[in-house]
Scaffold this active site. Structure first.
Site, PDB file in Angstrom:
ATOM      1  N   SER A  79       7.032  -0.274  10.087  1.00 44.79           N
ATOM      2  CA  SER A  79       5.645  -0.193   9.608  1.00 44.79           C
ATOM      3  C   SER A  79       5.406   1.198   9.060  1.00 44.79           C
ATOM      4  CB  SER A  79       4.684  -0.459  10.780  1.00 44.79           C
ATOM      5  OG  SER A  79       3.385   0.012  10.473  1.00 44.79           O
ATOM      6  N   GLY A 134      11.069  -2.857   5.361  1.00 41.41           N
ATOM      7  CA  GLY A 134      10.320  -4.122   5.334  1.00 41.41           C
ATOM      8  C   GLY A 134       9.901  -4.459   3.906  1.00 41.41           C
ATOM      9  N   HIS A 135       9.313  -3.468   3.211  1.00 40.56           N
ATOM     10  CA  HIS A 135       8.911  -3.700   1.811  1.00 40.56           C
ATOM     11  C   HIS A 135      10.137  -4.011   0.950  1.00 40.56           C
ATOM     12  CE1 HIS A 135       5.694  -0.741   3.163  1.00 40.56           C
ATOM     13  NE2 HIS A 135       4.982  -1.796   2.803  1.00 40.56           N
ATOM     14  N   ASP A 183       2.797  -9.199   9.315  1.00 38.52           N
ATOM     15  CA  ASP A 183       1.359  -9.421   9.148  1.00 38.52           C
ATOM     16  C   ASP A 183       1.129 -10.930   9.041  1.00 38.52           C
ATOM     17  OD1 ASP A 183       0.703  -6.608   9.007  1.00 38.52           O
ATOM     18  OD2 ASP A 183       1.641  -6.625   7.050  1.00 38.52           O
ATOM     19  N   GLY A 212       5.254  -9.832   4.168  1.00 37.83           N
ATOM     20  CA  GLY A 212       5.991  -9.691   5.418  1.00 37.83           C
ATOM     21  C   GLY A 212       5.347 -10.488   6.547  1.00 37.83           C
ATOM     22  N   ARG A 249       2.878   2.799   9.468  1.00 40.86           N
ATOM     23  CA  ARG A 249       2.110   3.545  10.474  1.00 40.86           C
ATOM     24  C   ARG A 249       2.984   4.089  11.613  1.00 40.86           C
ATOM     25  NH1 ARG A 249      -2.126  -0.497   8.984  1.00 40.86           N
ATOM     26  NH2 ARG A 249      -3.944   0.694   8.296  1.00 40.86           N
ATOM     27  N   MET A 266       0.848  -1.195   0.000  1.00 42.72           N
ATOM     28  CA  MET A 266       0.000   0.000   0.000  1.00 42.72           C
ATOM     29  C   MET A 266       0.888   1.251   0.000  1.00 42.72           C
ATOM     30  SD  MET A 266      -3.417  -0.993   2.048  1.00 42.72           S
ATOM     31  CE  MET A 266      -2.833  -0.714   3.699  1.00 42.72           C
ATOM     32  N   GLY A 267       2.158   1.075  -0.354  1.00 41.67           N
ATOM     33  CA  GLY A 267       3.044   2.225  -0.477  1.00 41.67           C
ATOM     34  C   GLY A 267       3.578   2.724   0.841  1.00 41.67           C
TER      35      GLY A 267
HETATM   36  O1  PAF Z   1      -0.077  -5.746   3.519  1.00 39.68           O
HETATM   37  C1  PAF Z   1      -0.540  -4.846   2.786  1.00 39.68           C
HETATM   38  O2  PAF Z   1       0.090  -3.823   2.534  1.00 39.68           O
HETATM   39  C2  PAF Z   1      -1.929  -5.016   2.179  1.00 39.68           C
HETATM   40  O3  PAF Z   1      -2.771  -5.681   3.057  1.00 39.68           O
HETATM   41  C3  PAF Z   1      -1.916  -5.715   0.801  1.00 39.68           C
HETATM   42  C4  PAF Z   1      -1.373  -7.128   0.905  1.00 39.68           C
HETATM   43  C5  PAF Z   1      -1.053  -4.917  -0.156  1.00 39.68           C
HETATM   44  C6  PAF Z   1      -3.322  -5.791   0.233  1.00 39.68           C
HETATM   45  O4  PAF Z   1      -3.875  -4.531   0.051  1.00 39.68           O
END
Ligand code: PAF
Length: 282
Positions: free
Chosen positions: A185, A36-37, A150, A147, A187, A30-31
């Protein structure tokens, strides 16, 4: 790196790549990218020929009163970070591209969703599996990277690909942490100075509680977590110990467990977990 916003264009490019026998790795996000990403991208680059990242803040997975509108967004910075990390194709659709009309079909996650975030955020995982079904159909990835922070999402998405026969392998990737242990995160930017200092207590308490569970059982472990966070300004949303990935109440014979917590600070609800085994190490 090329950026694509049209689903049709994305599908055409993927079809061409498949004809050339290229393997596709997929990192859905979700950008507001953080390390982590980028560790998911790193794994995809290592394991696949082409890495596709999607950035889409999915309205379907936010409940009323949650942070959809104010979810942090920074497309310019994200594009630079994605390119630098080795993403080959960035899929950046707008809402109308993925949901051109009010959806006539939605996917419902019926297993592994009655507990943890599924209990606190009703409908959240239905939104996640619906958007992922759309994205998997467009990107057609060989492997998809998620990740482990989650962990419930990973468990639910494994259920999605099994139940609906999506031919993508789900690859969980270890949580990336700040030096003081706080899980990275998007957030975390919502935390004020005091909360940022308090937040690492979540991971410390999870670690200690997982050890206490092995010696003294569930109640002692949960109680330890609650006591450890008593001076923290955030409020515990849940603290739970379950089997993983089934997310059931453990019996004595279950050895692979998760201890997971959510803590609500003023503007940020943080989640974290540890997956551990109760078997003695040999
Ligand atoms: O983990 C996230 O960022 C979101 O839940 C995902 C997997 C991109 C789905 O919108």
């Amino acid at each position: 790196m090329i950026t694509v916003s049209s689903a049709k264009e994305m599908k055409n490019i993927i079809q061409d790549l498949k004809k050339q026998d290229k393997t596709i790795g997929f990192v859905p996000t979700m950008g507001y990218l953080h390390e982590g990403h980028l560790s998911l991208v790193d794994q995809s680059v290592r394991q696949c020929d082409i890495t596709v990242m999607s950035i889409f803040v999915n309205p379907l997975q936010f409940g009323p009163g949650e942070d959809f509108e104010r979810y942090p967004r920074d497309p310019k910075r994200d594009t630079l970070l994605a390119e630098k990390a080795g993403v080959d194709m960035l899929f950046y659709p707008d809402v109308k591209e993925l949901y051109p009309t009010e959806p006539s079909v939605k996917v419902k996650a019926v297993d592994r969703t009655e507990v943890l975030c599924g209990a606190s955020r009703p409908g959240h995982f239905d939104g996640v599996v619906t958007v992922l079904s759309i994205l998997f159909n467009i990107v057609d990835p060989d492997k998809s990277f998620f990740g482990q922070k989650d962990a419930q999402q990973v468990a639910v998405v494994e259920g999605l690909t099994k139940s609906l026969h999506f031919p993508t392998e789900i690859i969980p990737v270890e949580t990336v942490r700040e030096e003081d242990g706080l899980a990275k995160s998007s957030r975390n930017v919502y935390l004020n100075e005091v909360e940022r200092k308090e937040a690492p207590a979540i991971y410390q308490a999870l670690n200690a509680s997982s050890d206490i569970y092995k010696r003294n059982g569930r109640n002692a472990a949960i109680e330890h977590f609650r006591q450890a966070l008593i001076t923290v300004s955030g409020e515990i949303d849940y603290i739970e110990i379950l089997t993983y990935p089934e997310l059931k109440v453990p019996s004595e014979s279950d050895t692979r467990l998760i201890i997971a917590a959510a803590v609500k600070f003023e503007r940020a609800r943080l989640i974290d977990n540890i997956i551990f085994t109760t078997e003695e190490e040999s």
